[in-house]
Design a protein around this motif. Sequence first.
Motif, mmCIF file in Angstrom:
data_model
loop_
_atom_site.group_PDB
_atom_site.id
_atom_site.type_symbol
_atom_site.label_atom_id
_atom_site.label_comp_id
_atom_site.label_asym_id
_atom_site.label_seq_id
_atom_site.Cartn_x
_atom_site.Cartn_y
_atom_site.Cartn_z
ATOM 1 N N MET A 249 -47.299 22.486 -46.504
ATOM 2 C CA MET A 249 -48.021 23.707 -46.357
ATOM 3 C C MET A 249 -48.335 23.795 -44.640
ATOM 4 S SD MET A 249 -51.738 25.131 -47.464
ATOM 5 C CE MET A 249 -52.155 24.572 -45.488
ATOM 6 N N LEU A 250 -48.614 22.834 -44.156
ATOM 7 C CA LEU A 250 -49.108 22.847 -42.720
ATOM 8 C C LEU A 250 -47.976 23.385 -41.845
ATOM 9 C CD1 LEU A 250 -51.357 19.820 -42.465
ATOM 10 C CD2 LEU A 250 -52.132 22.075 -42.641
ATOM 11 N N ALA A 251 -46.868 22.593 -42.113
ATOM 12 C CA ALA A 251 -45.720 23.269 -41.425
ATOM 13 C C ALA A 251 -45.067 24.410 -41.362
ATOM 14 C CB ALA A 251 -44.515 22.151 -41.462
ATOM 15 N N ALA A 252 -45.387 24.980 -42.463
ATOM 16 C CA ALA A 252 -45.006 26.417 -42.996
ATOM 17 C C ALA A 252 -45.949 27.454 -42.190
ATOM 18 C CB ALA A 252 -44.991 26.643 -44.539
ATOM 19 N N ALA A 253 -47.075 27.037 -42.346
ATOM 20 C CA ALA A 253 -48.062 27.802 -41.578
ATOM 21 C C ALA A 253 -47.821 27.805 -39.931
ATOM 22 C CB ALA A 253 -49.713 27.286 -41.756
ATOM 23 N N ARG A 254 -47.477 26.749 -39.387
ATOM 24 C CA ARG A 254 -47.148 26.651 -38.092
ATOM 25 C C ARG A 254 -46.002 27.325 -37.774
ATOM 26 N NH1 ARG A 254 -48.978 27.448 -33.448
ATOM 27 N NH2 ARG A 254 -47.602 29.119 -33.581
ATOM 28 N N ALA A 255 -44.938 27.409 -38.586
ATOM 29 C CA ALA A 255 -43.565 27.938 -38.305
ATOM 30 C C ALA A 255 -43.785 29.481 -38.389
ATOM 31 C CB ALA A 255 -42.491 27.475 -39.236
ATOM 32 N N ALA A 256 -44.806 30.253 -39.305
ATOM 33 C CA ALA A 256 -44.893 31.416 -39.556
ATOM 34 C C ALA A 256 -45.797 32.188 -38.455
ATOM 35 C CB ALA A 256 -45.578 31.783 -40.803
#
Length: 226
Positions: free
Chosen positions: A95-102
Amino acid sequence: MRGPVFVAIDVADVAAARALVASVAPHVGGIKLGLQFFCAHGAAGVAAVMAGCDLPLFLDLKLHDIPNTVAGAVASLAPLAPSILTVHAAGGAEMLAAARAAALPATRVVAVTVLTSLDDADLLAAGVSDGTAAQAARLARLAQGAGLDGIVCSPHEVAAVKSVWPAGLFVVPGVRPAGSAVGDQKRVMTPPQAVAAGASVLVIGRPITSASDPAVAAAAIAASLA
């Protein structure tokens, strides 16, 4: 940033929020808008409050859901161009990585570790037996590994985490000027103590916004850090 103090505008009224921003803007480094205001007025309200203000926006929504949902929420916030955006570290590495990517490249995504309203007894009741410091360090490692820009933690944890993540952005609530009411905060320091411990951003709300003159209160805090 013009200074480390981001004032938490924890009100639900647009006019009141705009008045507070205008009053404290000369004395602070940024504006924080959170759940109370966002739930009342959404993105349009945030845009209205920040119109004409050249300070960075800290959007404190503490997003916490499955990775796809959080990524979609972060992407939806892009028109507001927040300087800082919060997600919950407990959402996990994916989830954290997805937030950073978005997020926009200029938006610093930071993970909330342990809320400053919680202490060791509260964590024990939730099944975390080794205390706030250990839990904050554990979640900080998770956030760092997921590529986030930093964390939100109390001033009591920031020095230990910064020693192993010197490039991180450390957003620190639970900051109270000497003599101020602690309220619902359990792990607090004064602004100079928090900066000395390694805080990058100081989140200060009620000691400024509930003061008889918010501008004077903000100026006094800035002077204490000079």
